[in-house]
Structure formats: structure tokens, C-alpha cells
Design an enzyme around this catalytic site. Structure first.
Site, PDB file in Angstrom:
ATOM      1  N   GLN A  42       0.820  -1.229   0.000  1.00 51.84           N
ATOM      2  CA  GLN A  42       0.000   0.000   0.000  1.00 51.84           C
ATOM      3  C   GLN A  42       0.848   1.270   0.000  1.00 51.84           C
ATOM      4  OE1 GLN A  42       0.178  -2.272   2.360  1.00 51.84           O
ATOM      5  NE2 GLN A  42       0.291  -1.380   4.408  1.00 51.84           N
ATOM      6  N   TYR A  43       2.165   1.119   0.081  1.00 53.72           N
ATOM      7  CA  TYR A  43       3.035   2.297  -0.005  1.00 53.72           C
ATOM      8  C   TYR A  43       3.658   2.438  -1.390  1.00 53.72           C
ATOM      9  CZ  TYR A  43       2.482   1.647   5.033  1.00 53.72           C
ATOM     10  OH  TYR A  43       1.950   1.451   6.291  1.00 53.72           O
ATOM     11  N   HIS A  70      -5.911   9.061  -1.117  1.00 57.20           N
ATOM     12  CA  HIS A  70      -4.990  10.204  -1.050  1.00 57.20           C
ATOM     13  C   HIS A  70      -3.635   9.826  -1.653  1.00 57.20           C
ATOM     14  CE1 HIS A  70      -2.907   8.149   2.156  1.00 57.20           C
ATOM     15  NE2 HIS A  70      -4.080   7.898   2.689  1.00 57.20           N
ATOM     16  N   THR A  76       2.118   7.298   9.397  1.00 54.94           N
ATOM     17  CA  THR A  76       1.198   7.802  10.420  1.00 54.94           C
ATOM     18  C   THR A  76       2.014   8.062  11.689  1.00 54.94           C
ATOM     19  OG1 THR A  76       0.749   5.578  11.209  1.00 54.94           O
ATOM     20  CG2 THR A  76      -0.755   6.470   9.519  1.00 54.94           C
ATOM     21  N   HIS A 333      -9.544   6.526   1.783  1.00 56.32           N
ATOM     22  CA  HIS A 333      -8.377   5.843   2.354  1.00 56.32           C
ATOM     23  C   HIS A 333      -8.255   4.415   1.794  1.00 56.32           C
ATOM     24  CE1 HIS A 333      -7.621   8.767   5.638  1.00 56.32           C
ATOM     25  NE2 HIS A 333      -8.936   8.907   5.683  1.00 56.32           N
ATOM     26  N   ASP A 334      -7.083   3.800   1.974  1.00 52.52           N
ATOM     27  CA  ASP A 334      -6.875   2.451   1.445  1.00 52.52           C
ATOM     28  C   ASP A 334      -7.809   1.415   2.080  1.00 52.52           C
ATOM     29  OD1 ASP A 334      -5.489   2.753   3.843  1.00 52.52           O
ATOM     30  OD2 ASP A 334      -3.709   1.649   3.204  1.00 52.52           O
TER      31      ASP A 334
END
Ligand SMILES: *[C@@H]1O[C@H](CO)[C@@H](O)[C@H](O)[C@H]1NC(C)=O
Ligand SMILES: *[C@@H]1O[C@H](CO)[C@@H](O)[C@H](O)[C@H]1NC(C)=O
Ligand SMILES: *[C@@H]1O[C@H](CO)[C@@H](O)[C@H](O)[C@H]1NC(C)=O
Ligand SMILES: *[C@@H]1O[C@H](CO)[C@@H](O)[C@H](O)[C@H]1NC(C)=O
Ligand SMILES: *[C@@H]1O[C@H](CO)[C@@H](O)[C@H](O)[C@H]1NC(C)=O
Ligand SMILES: *[C@@H]1O[C@H](CO)[C@@H](O)[C@H](O)[C@H]1NC(C)=O
Length: 438
Positions: A42-43, A70, A76, A333-334
Site C-alpha cells: 500500500q506504499y 490520497h 502515520t 483511504h486504502d
């Protein structure tokens, strides 16, 4: 002479923006191979697993529904604290036995937290440009209607996206963010409303012990006394994507790990999403139901019918939930996008993901489902003739097969068949939403 004329023409048309606008990319190259970037789960920054294919000539796109993650962000706050703790263990070691660690003697962790990085803002801007280029007529027909979940990075993405649309249109189309959905309240763009939903920790822990073991052994030998654990490895390997997207050049942490270890990190992310809000989480898909019901309302031009996460006050008001636009863009969001894919029926593996044994042929890949700036587009098409309305779905430009509503190779289902296929959402999740609280 011909060249001069051509130049004059190009200059004039770029001044007037008259013909065929193109995307002027503002995202810089990160200087790392795409193979590596695509193993960041996810990055990973957005990439198209398959190029966009326009519909058949006789079909006209009449409506576009976008939901977008986004752009790239800092870790985070909680992830950042864990990264710093793992780094501290490594940096406390007085002498490394492997010189490849020497850079750590003079390394300072200096990333921010939670917010977009400039690269991520540029991703959203470019995504806005692309929507204008791809759907120019529809965008010109009516201003895109834009909503965002309330996290600052999501709001910033929405605003950078609208700026991208305006830029590509030469400021002829100036969409703006109309609705910000509070993440403490009813919000179809966040997974904030199901307190009983479980987590993916059991599955990711199982895999972490396996995938991170070689790196634990290697780095503890190189840094005697650091006592790194498998959790430290996941924290440290994540610095490769985080530092790279923040600094827009390859992080030193990218060369500290092997490609095989990054592939293990990808699977760690795949499991996290699958068992977090995806098919592997009993109360995952229900969190996508509210968005699906909003999507069905837009596709059919009828009021929203939903008793889950929607805010009925907002959705009943044409100024906050219009039904007469042609392009809708929602920012999210993911984890929420995963819930939406699962509620709709996309990417369903034939068997659950095995926490100990990755299937190398799996299509459940977080890097392709929810990279930074991931985009799901539901197009409505008019193809003339009988039963003329159709639907296609594209995720990161790749056409989805929509087997669940009987699509053929063209990925198209009739609008009716698509609506019929969404029984789980239309039935408010078959009782699952109540289980979020009971
Ligand atoms: C350590 O980092 C500082 C600031 O980035 C730099 O000025 C200095 O040259 C570095 N020293 C070494 C030994 O790399
Ligand atoms: C949509 O309907 C509203 C009234 O509810 C109207 O003000 C607006 O101009 C319409 N927009 C378009 C694009 O037709
Ligand atoms: C784009 O995002 C950045 C955050 O990275 C923000 O500071 C900026 O205000 C946003 N741009 C617009 C036009 O909103
Ligand atoms: C619904 O939206 C309205 C208007 O923004 C807001 O005042 C209200 O608090 C929201 N309610 C819930 C439960 O989300
Ligand atoms: C690592 O473990 C050893 C043996 O248990 C201990 O002596 C040492 O203090 C630990 N080092 C760190 C950095 O925690
Ligand atoms: C917010 O969601 C809850 C749970 O579905 C629902 O009972 C409530 O009516 C919703 N509020 C609004 C304003 O839609």
C-alpha cells in the site's frame, strides 16, 4: 517553413488549449526501479497494471464515478514512533561488522507524520489532469462534484486534484471540494463505523515471522547487540518507501534489504488488507456498503437507499448529494477502498490468502489495489439499442472483469445486471452492519 508553421500551430493551440489536452506530469521520478516500487504494497505509488482501454466505438460514456486514495504520505504518527524505536536499537550499536550499515552513524530520522508529501500532492494533481484529458466532454458538461473524508491528507488530495482538473482545462473547468465527511460521524469514505470489526494481526504476525527471519539474522550479525525482532524488520523496511516518496530520491534503506524481502513485505501488506477490511474480515465488506449504495443512486439517478454509513441528511439534499452531474470524485483511504472492492465483488480470490504460503499468481496485491493515489472508476455507458445502459469498472486504469454480473471480455455489464449483482449492499449488508455494534 513547414516546421515553422507547425511550431506556430503548436504554440497557438497550447495557448488556447483548444485541441487534445495532455497531462503535463508533475510527479518526479523516484530513481528506484519499478520492480522495487511495485513491491511496496500500500506504499507503492500509483501505477497502471494494465493501460486504460477506451470503450467500443458505439458506446458513449455518460457518467464517471471516481473514488481515489490520497496521494503519498508520511508514516502515520504511530507508525513513525515504531520506526524510530527500531532505528534507535540499530543506532545504539557501537560498531557494525558490515560497512553497509555505516551510514546509520550519521542518519537522522526527520520525516513528518500523517500528511501528504509533495510527491503525493503532485500525484493527486496529475490524477486531476488525467481525468480532464480522458473525460473532457463530461467534465465540460457539468462541474465534477467532489467530496472528501475529513483527514487533512485526504482533503489536500481532493484540492490538489481539483487544481489539476482546472490546470488541464486552462481554468475553464474549476471544480471545488463541496462536502467534507467528518470521520467521527457517518462517513462512507472511511472505515470508522464498525467497532466490532477484527484486525489482521494474527495473519500478518504469522507471515512476519517467516518473511523477516533472514533479515533478522543478517542485520543482527551486522549490528551485534541490536537484538532486532521481526517487527523491527517490518518497521525498517518501510523506511524505503516512506523516505523515498518524501525525499524523491532512493532511501538508503532500500539497499539494506533484498528483493525477496521486499516481496515478503508486499505479502505482509496484502494480508493486512485482506484480513483488515477485505474478504478475510467478516465485518470488512459491510463497511463498503454505504458507498456502493451511493454509487447505485448516481448510476440510476434515484435517491440513496441505505441504512449503514451514509449520512441521510447530506444524501437527501441535492446541494450535498446532487444526482444531475456527470463526474463524481470522492477522496478516501486504502482500508475503505478495500472494503468497497469487497462489497462490490472485485478481486475475490478463489481461496482465502494463506498467511504462511503466498500464491505467486495471486491478484490480491495491495500495490495494485490500493497504492498511493489508487483510483477506482465506475463508468456508465450508453451503447444505443435495447437495454442500452452499461457499466464498466476500472481500478488503477485496469479494466475489471465483472464476472459477478456476467460481463464478457469487454468488462461491460448492463446497468440492470450490475444493480442486481449488488444485493449485499442493497440489503444493507445482510445484517452484518448490525453485527458491527451488537
Ligand atoms: C553527517 O551529516 C551531516 C549533515 O547531513 C553532514 O554535513 C556530514 O558531512 C555527515 N558526516 C558524515 C561522516 O557523513
Ligand atoms: C443540478 O440541479 C440543481 C438544482 O437542484 C441546479 O441548480 C444545477 O444547475 C443543476 N446542475 C446541472 C449541471 O444541471
Ligand atoms: C496540495 O497538498 C498540499 C499538501 O501536500 C497542500 O499544502 C496544498 O495546499 C494542496 N494544494 C491545494 C491547491 O489545495
Ligand atoms: C450529517 O451531516 C450533517 C450536515 O453536515 C451534520 O450536521 C450531521 O452531524 C451529520 N450526522 C451524522 C450522524 O453524521
Ligand atoms: C540485547 O540482548 C542482550 C542479551 O539479552 C542484552 O545484553 C543487550 O543489552 C540487548 N541490547 C539492546 C540494545 O537491547
Ligand atoms: C448515521 O448512521 C447510523 C447507523 O446506520 C444511523 O442510525 C443514523 O440514522 C445515521 N445518521 C444520519 C444523519 O444519517
Amino acid at each position: 517553413m513547414a516546421t515553422l508553421l507547425l511550431l506556430v500551430f503548436v504554440a497557438l493551440s497550447s495557448l488556447t488549449g483548444a485541441k487534445n489536452p495532455v497531462v503535463h506530469p508533475t510527479t518526479p521520478s523516484l530513481g528506484v526501479s519499478s520492480r522495487l516500487q511495485h513491491s511496496w504494497a500500500q506504499y507503492s505509488p500509483f501505477f497502471a497494471p494494465n493501460p486504460y482501454t477506451p470503450p467500443a466505438k458505439h458506446c458513449k460514456i455518460t457518467q464517471v464515478n471516481i473514488i481515489e486514495r490520497h496521494g503519498a504520505r508520511f508514516p502515520t504518527a504511530s507508525a513513525g514512533a515504531q520506526i524510530e524505536a527500531s532505528l534507535a536499537k540499530l543506532q545504539a550499536v557501537p560498531k557494525y561488522t558490515d560497512p553497509s550499515l555505516n551510514f546509520l552513524k550519521n542518519f537522522t530520522y526527520d520525516l513528518g507524520h500523517d500528511d501528504l508529501v509533495p510527491f503525493g500532492a503532485a500525484q493527486s494533481f496529475d490524477a486531476g489532469q488525467l481525468v480532464f484529458v480522458r473525460y473532457e466532454k463530461l467534465v465540460q458538461n457539468a462541474l465534477p462534484f467532489v467530496r472528501a473524508s475529513s483527514s487533512q491528507r485526504v482533503v489536500d488530495s481532493a484540492n490538489n486534484w481539483t487544481a489539476g482538473v482546472a490546470f488541464a482545462s486552462n481554468q475553464k473547468s474549476q471544480p471545488f471540494l463541496s462536502v467534507i465527511l467528518n470521520e467521527a460521524l457517518n462517513d462512507t469514505l472511511d472505515d470508522n463505523m464498525c467497532p466490532n470489526a477484527g484486525s489482521s494481526t494474527a495473519q500478518t504476525n504469522t507471515w512476519q515471522v517467516i518473511y523477516a527471519a533472514p533479515a533478522v539474522a543478517r542485520l543482527n550479525a551486522a549490528a551485534p547487540g541490536a537484538n532486532l525482532t521481526v517487527t523491527d524488520i517490518t518497521n525498517l523496511i518501510s523506511l524505503c518507501p516512506f523516505e523515498t516518496v518524501a525525499k524523491e530520491k532512493p532511501s538508503a534503506f532500500c539497499s539494506l534489504f533484498t528483493q525477496e524481502e521486499f516481496d515478503g513485505f508486499e505479502y505482509f501488506g496484502d494480508l493486512g488488507k485482506y484480513y483488515g477490511t477485505g474478504y478475510g474480515q467478516e465485518l470488512g465488506p459491510v463497511q463498503g456498503v454505504g458507498y456502493i449504495n451511493e454509487l447505485l443512486a448516481r448510476l440510476t439517478g434515484r435517491p440513496v437507499v441505505d441504512h449503514t454509513q451514509t449520512n441521510s441528511t447530506l444524501d437527501a439534499d441535492p446541494s450535498t448529494f446532487p444526482l444531475n452531474r456527470t463526474v463524481y470524485a470522492d477522496f478516501s483511504h486504502d482500508n475503505q477502498m478495500i472494503a468497497i472492492y469487497a462489497a462490490m465483488g472485485l478481486f475475490q480470490p478463489s481461496t482465502p490468502l494463506d498467511p504462511a504460503h503466498p500464491d505467486s499468481k495471486r491478484s490480491w496485491l495491495a500495490s495494485q489495489l490500493v497504492p498511493f493515489s489508487a483510483t477506482m472508476v465506475t463508468e456508465r455507458l450508453d451503447c444505443g439499442g435495447k437495454g442500452r445502459e452499461f457499466v464498466r469498472v476500472l481500478v488503477d486504469d485496469a479494466l475489471q472483469d465483472l464476472a459477478f454480473c456476467g460481463a464478457g471480455d469487454d468488462g461491460m455489464c448492463s446497468l440492470d445486471a450490475f444493480v442486481q449483482s449488488q444485493g449485499y449492499a442493497r440489503n444493507d449488508g445482510n445484517g452484518d452492519f448490525e453485527r458491527c455494534f451488537a
